[in-house]
Design a protein around this motif. Sequence first.
Motif, short mmCIF file in Angstrom:
data_model
loop_
_atom_site.label_atom_id
_atom_site.label_comp_id
_atom_site.label_asym_id
_atom_site.label_seq_id
_atom_site.Cartn_x
_atom_site.Cartn_y
_atom_site.Cartn_z
N LEU A 108 0.69 -1.22 -0.01
CA LEU A 108 -0.06 0.00 0.07
C LEU A 108 0.82 1.18 -0.03
CD1 LEU A 108 -2.72 -1.14 2.57
CD2 LEU A 108 -2.94 -1.08 0.03
N TRP A 109 2.15 1.19 0.53
CA TRP A 109 2.83 2.18 0.73
C TRP A 109 3.69 2.86 -0.85
CZ3 TRP A 109 2.78 4.87 5.00
CH2 TRP A 109 2.39 4.24 6.08
N TYR A 110 3.51 2.02 -1.72
CA TYR A 110 4.05 2.54 -3.09
C TYR A 110 3.10 3.64 -3.48
CZ TYR A 110 6.94 -1.84 -2.96
OH TYR A 110 7.72 -2.83 -2.55
N VAL A 111 1.63 3.07 -3.72
CA VAL A 111 0.98 4.10 -4.02
C VAL A 111 0.65 5.30 -3.26
CG1 VAL A 111 -1.56 4.64 -4.82
CG2 VAL A 111 -0.50 2.30 -5.02
N ASN A 112 0.83 5.26 -1.91
CA ASN A 112 0.74 6.34 -1.13
C ASN A 112 1.82 7.36 -1.33
OD1 ASN A 112 -1.86 5.72 -0.19
ND2 ASN A 112 -1.21 4.88 1.69
N LEU A 113 2.83 6.82 -1.41
CA LEU A 113 4.24 7.61 -1.32
C LEU A 113 4.26 8.27 -2.79
CD1 LEU A 113 6.75 5.38 0.57
CD2 LEU A 113 5.58 7.61 1.28
N ALA A 114 3.84 7.47 -3.98
CA ALA A 114 3.47 8.05 -5.30
C ALA A 114 2.64 9.26 -5.35
CB ALA A 114 3.54 6.96 -6.28
N VAL A 115 1.46 9.09 -4.73
CA VAL A 115 0.42 10.19 -4.70
C VAL A 115 1.12 11.57 -3.96
CG1 VAL A 115 -1.82 10.86 -3.67
CG2 VAL A 115 -1.44 8.62 -4.95
N LEU A 116 1.97 11.08 -2.76
CA LEU A 116 2.39 12.08 -2.03
C LEU A 116 3.29 13.00 -2.71
CD1 LEU A 116 2.53 13.55 0.78
CD2 LEU A 116 4.22 11.91 1.27
N MET A 117 4.14 12.20 -3.57
CA MET A 117 5.08 13.04 -4.50
C MET A 117 4.64 13.89 -5.29
SD MET A 117 8.50 11.98 -3.77
CE MET A 117 9.14 12.16 -5.65
N LEU A 118 3.55 13.49 -6.05
CA LEU A 118 2.78 14.11 -7.06
C LEU A 118 2.03 15.34 -6.32
CD1 LEU A 118 1.13 11.42 -9.27
CD2 LEU A 118 3.07 12.98 -9.69
N ALA A 119 1.61 15.22 -5.22
CA ALA A 119 1.07 16.50 -4.66
C ALA A 119 1.67 17.61 -4.04
CB ALA A 119 -0.01 15.73 -3.31
N LEU A 120 3.11 17.34 -4.04
CA LEU A 120 4.01 18.52 -3.23
C LEU A 120 4.57 19.41 -4.35
CD1 LEU A 120 5.86 16.05 -0.66
CD2 LEU A 120 4.29 17.64 -0.11
N PRO A 121 4.97 20.24 -4.00
CA PRO A 121 5.28 21.50 -4.67
C PRO A 121 6.83 21.21 -5.23
CG PRO A 121 5.20 22.50 -2.63
CD PRO A 121 4.90 20.98 -2.42
N MET A 122 6.99 20.14 -5.72
CA MET A 122 8.39 20.01 -6.51
C MET A 122 8.38 20.24 -7.93
SD MET A 122 9.95 16.63 -4.62
CE MET A 122 8.42 15.56 -4.50
N ARG A 123 9.70 20.11 -8.83
CA ARG A 123 9.76 20.20 -9.98
C ARG A 123 8.86 19.25 -10.62
NH1 ARG A 123 15.95 20.09 -11.24
NH2 ARG A 123 15.03 18.98 -12.90
N THR A 124 8.11 19.39 -11.60
CA THR A 124 7.28 18.44 -12.34
C THR A 124 8.02 17.21 -12.75
OG1 THR A 124 5.88 20.28 -13.13
CG2 THR A 124 5.60 17.95 -14.14
N ASP A 125 9.24 17.36 -13.40
CA ASP A 125 10.07 16.13 -13.86
C ASP A 125 10.37 15.40 -12.53
OD1 ASP A 125 11.60 18.29 -12.97
OD2 ASP A 125 13.07 17.83 -14.40
N VAL A 126 10.93 15.97 -11.52
CA VAL A 126 11.39 15.33 -10.32
C VAL A 126 10.19 14.48 -9.74
CG1 VAL A 126 12.23 15.53 -8.06
CG2 VAL A 126 13.26 17.17 -9.88
N LYS A 127 9.12 15.19 -9.64
CA LYS A 127 8.05 14.25 -8.78
C LYS A 127 7.33 13.18 -9.76
CE LYS A 127 4.33 18.05 -9.42
NZ LYS A 127 3.78 18.75 -8.49
N TRP A 128 7.23 13.45 -10.90
CA TRP A 128 6.58 12.49 -11.90
C TRP A 128 7.67 11.38 -11.95
CZ3 TRP A 128 2.22 11.02 -13.35
CH2 TRP A 128 1.07 11.93 -13.47
#
Length: 394
Positions: A108-128
């Motif tokens: 379950l942590w894979y999806v949650n951590l992926a979603v968390l990465m996408l939600a945070l204000p980082m560079r688009t290429d980095v978070k994707w």
Amino acid sequence: KCQLFVDTLLEPRERHPKEWRSSFLALQLGFLAGGLGLLGRDLLIVLSTDNWLPIITSELFFAIFIAVGFFLHTLGFAALGVILACMAGVGSATAYIILSGWQTEFYLWYVNLAVLMLALPMRTDVKWTGAVAFIGVYCFTYLEFSSNSPAVELPMFTINVLGISNIVGSLLLLGLPMGLYSTALVKEKEKSERLLHNIMPKEIADKLQNTKKPIALENPEITVLMADIVNFTQLSEKKSAEEVVELLNGMFSRFDDLVEFHNVEKIKTIGDSYMVVAGVPQPMAKHASVLCQLAAELHETAGQFLDHEGKPIQLRIGINSGPAVSGVIGKSKFAFDVWGDTINTASRLESHGIANKTHISKATYEIVSSAGPFKAKKQEIVLKGKGKLTTYLF
């Protein structure tokens, strides 16, 4: 010292990136909740499993990186700290799946951590890149280990507790930061709207947020007031910069209260000049009468402040009525403004006025006097670009 420690953990430092500050508290609480979950998990495994060393060793290994990420985030290195912690979280989940099996729900942590990465204000290429990599590890782990027997046999009770704790914990770790983050974003939005409403009418601010087209309004009947402090140049030369700013802030803040009370619009201040309009952006039946009343109150309020000689401050005020165009101009530091001959005439009436008097045009006088008796001194003056005009003083 205890309070300082708490503030350090829960308040962003100066070097913390501005775009990350609204999510600081949420992420810090997420880190702390994750740490408590880790301790509880390890305690359960030590107490219920004989062969606990491989699991605890891998857990502590990845916990070191998560702790480093937490301290980096606390110290203001937000993106680096979160990326490191998320990568360690994925590593920890993978190790747990290999050692304790798929039934413990660590995937379950894979999806949650992926979603968390996408939600945070980082560079688009980095978070994707991070999110796709986490999902890639998830897919690989599923194909390779979902049907394998665990390397360490755990009691069914422990498996059930770990499974439930991962379901609840992953939701909390994602839900807590996201919930607080969304609340912070709402507050930031409300703050931005309040600031926008402070520099322009609410109706115009709302339009500006919902369209990219230029905002322009035809205003067939408005009244504009221009006020200026008498002998302000001499006053500003005799007072310090701090005293001048304090004086203007105190006086204009009182003016703002009066403007708000009469439900008219302050357009701008330029130096010691103060501009107000009635009938913009919404028509107002008594636009001229309201600003004449406001003028009398502005004179009275200004007299409560003292100039460099200790004398009551006096204003010159000019008022004119007629049509005008209003709208928002500029891309940066944009402003709502009003243009037209009506405004130019009001400005000239102010400059040709008398201290402690209000100088109004014939158009304004006719509107106000039509509603009832209005005492004002009639005069003839010559205005540049306008010629000879009939005006009134009161």
